[in-house]
Enzyme design. Structure first.
Site, PDB file in Angstrom:
ATOM      1  N   ASP A 180       0.200  -7.631   1.331  1.00 21.62           N
ATOM      2  CA  ASP A 180       0.641  -6.301   1.543  1.00 21.62           C
ATOM      3  C   ASP A 180       2.147  -6.217   1.548  1.00 21.62           C
ATOM      4  O   ASP A 180       2.490  -5.372   2.410  1.00 21.62           O
ATOM      5  CB  ASP A 180       0.103  -5.633   2.785  1.00 21.62           C
ATOM      6  CG  ASP A 180       0.022  -4.159   2.845  1.00 21.62           C
ATOM      7  OD1 ASP A 180       0.100  -3.397   1.452  1.00 21.62           O
ATOM      8  OD2 ASP A 180       0.076  -3.489   3.841  1.00 21.62           O
ATOM      9  N   SER A 231       4.919   2.509   8.005  1.00 24.93           N
ATOM     10  CA  SER A 231       4.480   1.498   7.229  1.00 24.93           C
ATOM     11  C   SER A 231       5.685   0.951   6.224  1.00 24.93           C
ATOM     12  O   SER A 231       6.185   1.934   5.508  1.00 24.93           O
ATOM     13  CB  SER A 231       3.128   1.647   6.210  1.00 24.93           C
ATOM     14  OG  SER A 231       2.030   1.806   7.230  1.00 24.93           O
ATOM     15  N   HIS A 244       0.968  -1.168  -0.160  1.00 24.73           N
ATOM     16  CA  HIS A 244      -0.069   0.057   0.046  1.00 24.73           C
ATOM     17  C   HIS A 244       0.806   1.192  -0.064  1.00 24.73           C
ATOM     18  O   HIS A 244       0.249   2.280  -0.291  1.00 24.73           O
ATOM     19  CB  HIS A 244      -0.976   0.063   1.325  1.00 24.73           C
ATOM     20  CG  HIS A 244      -0.484   0.198   2.451  1.00 24.73           C
ATOM     21  ND1 HIS A 244      -0.078  -0.773   3.384  1.00 24.73           N
ATOM     22  CD2 HIS A 244      -0.072   1.589   3.151  1.00 24.73           C
ATOM     23  CE1 HIS A 244       0.457  -0.305   4.501  1.00 24.73           C
ATOM     24  NE2 HIS A 244       0.515   0.865   4.400  1.00 24.73           N
TER      25      HIS A 244
END
Length: 479
Positions: A250, A331, A220
């Protein structure tokens, strides 16, 4: 040996002098040193040793009776008067005997000392007669080395401090900026567009190979990008190329020119983690202005299953739960152990009102096979069914009201032509309730079973409800 005080020793000398006759025996005799545990000397060694020596004490005592000054008058008992006269031969023999007696005395002393030093350490004599030794520095009498006091040793977890470890790993942490194309109609040109920064995240450099450096991050973070820019620890910036992505897990792998890279990070074994282990999150929260921020926490839980919605569908992700602060921009960053090994990639957090310390990372043991396959082929090669799915509890009941007591399952919303599902005869609105006998209650369970339990070319038996009737449909997955 029996120990006597000085007065007792003098008495023994006098008694032996009195008992000495007119003549002195020249032949040697055998002294017996009898060392035993008597009541008076209970700390001696219970052993008997024989030593060949002359009766030097008796002869010395006799000689003391004859050592006098010529000018002195010595009164002796009549029976011993004749001992006053000595011939020259007697004098020579006496000197020889004295020399021999001294040598015997020296030999006996040496042997006795050696025996005492050899045997005494194995007795309690010193401990019992000198109790204060317990409070002194202990030393080894037998080996001559000092005994180190016993202390608790810290668990060896790292040869460096945490600051040194973080400093080293931080050189392998990068910032990633996602640029996407945006239409610009300001000048009335519908074809004009420009790259606009749409988000940022973090990444970890884990390998250098053939002039390229490879970076792992979240899907993402890079999804939808027209351009990716990597910011390194020294401020250098480099354009990154996508090697491969996997939306379901992911994860994504990028590569840049290796000339920008001076350090790489190593992966650790995430299966060794236990709740309570210390961990550290390194990343770029809220953008590059706070690059390589370090937060500390513990492992709150391992093997958590979190339902997530991805661009490839719903998926139950296996994660490490930690209370280390993870914020937007973290992230794709590293979750490390005290040894500086990457044991997870920070991926998501629960950010609701009243919720604190709920961050999640993809375990290193789960991501390594994905990363290797992405480098090899650029994608994850999974069995392909060719259907669109929707959880039964999200479908209006009017579409499945004829089902007998069934409230959990997966409805097929689309069937792709020439797919394995189409070839097997599956139809839109079919409701799948099992796969090879295993109950299926959601689309994420169906994907999990399909991607982890079967391989290409396998045949699956689907338990299906169609128009209110239950049936079994066999689907052979394509090679």
């Amino acid at each position: 040996m029996e120990f006597k005080n000085e007065n007792e020793f003098e008495e023994s000398q006098q008694n032996s002098s009195e008992k000495t006759g007119n003549t002195i025996r020249e032949e040697p005799i055998t002294d017996i040193i009898n060392v035993n545990h008597s009541e008076e000397n209970k700390y001696a060694v219970d052993a008997t040793y024989k030593v060949e020596v002359n009766d030097f004490m008796e002869r010395e005592e006799q000689e003391e009776t004859t050592d006098f000054k010529p000018t002195e008058e010595v009164l002796l008992p009549p029976e011993k008067e004749q001992s006053r006269t000595f011939s020259q031969d007697d004098q020579k023999n006496k000197k020889k005997r004295r020399a021999k007696g001294f040598a015997s005395t020296l030999a006996a002393g040496v042997i006795g000392s050696v025996l005492t030093l050899a045997i005494l350490p194995y007795t309690n004599y010193i401990n019992d007669h000198f109790p204060k030794v317990e409070n002194q520095e202990a030393s080894s009498s037998q080996q001559g080395t000092q005994v180190t006091p016993v202390v608790a040793q810290p668990t060896a977890v790292s040869s460096n401090s945490i600051a040194d470890t973080v400093e080293k790993v931080s050189k392998a942490i990068v910032g990633i900026v996602n640029y996407q194309q945006q239409q610009n109609n300001f000048y009335g040109d519908p074809n004009s567009s420009q790259s606009v920064e749409s988000g940022s995240g973090s990444g970890v450099i884990f390998q250098k190979n053939n002039g390229k450096a490879y970076i792992v991050t979240n899907n993402h973070v890079v999804e939808g990008a027209s351009k990716l820019e990597v910011s390194l620890f020294d401020g250098e910036k480099a354009s990154a190329e996508v090697v491969g992505t996997d939306a379901l897990t992911d994860l994504a792998v990028l590569k840049i020119d290796a000339k920008y890279v001076t350090a790489t990070a190593d992966f650790g074994d995430s299966s060794t983690l236990r709740p309570g282990d210390q961990v550290y999150a390194i990343g770029n929260p809220l953008g590059l202005d706070l690059s390589r921020t370090v937060t500390q926490g513990i492992v709150s839980a391992t093997n958590r299953s979190i339902a997530v919605t991805t661009s490839a569908g719903n998926w139950d992700t296996n994660v490490i739960q930690t209370d280390a602060a993870i914020n937007p921009g973290n992230s794709g960053g590293a979750l490390i152990n005290p040894q500086g090994q990457v044991i997870g990639i920070n991926s998501l957090k629960i950010s609701e009102s009243g919720v604190e310390g709920l961050g999640f990372a993809i375990p290193s043991n789960d991501l390594i096979p994905i990363v290797n396959q992405l480098i090899k082929s650029g994608k994850i090669d999974r069995p392909y069914l060719g259907v669109g799915l929707s959880d039964l509890d999200q479908v209006p009941q009017m579409y499945w009201q004829n089902l007998p007591n069934i409230t959990k399952g997966v409805m097929l919303t689309t069937i792709e032509p020439n797919s394995a599902a189409a070839s097997a005869g599956l139809q839109v609105k079919d409701i799948i309730i099992s796969m090879n006998g295993k109950e299926i209650t959601s689309s994420s369970e169906l994907r999990k079973y399909l991607y982890t339990k079967v391989n290409k070319g396998d045949e699956i038996k689907f338990g299906v409800y169609r128009n209110g009737k239950q049936m079994t449909v066999n689907v052979k997955l394509s090679e």
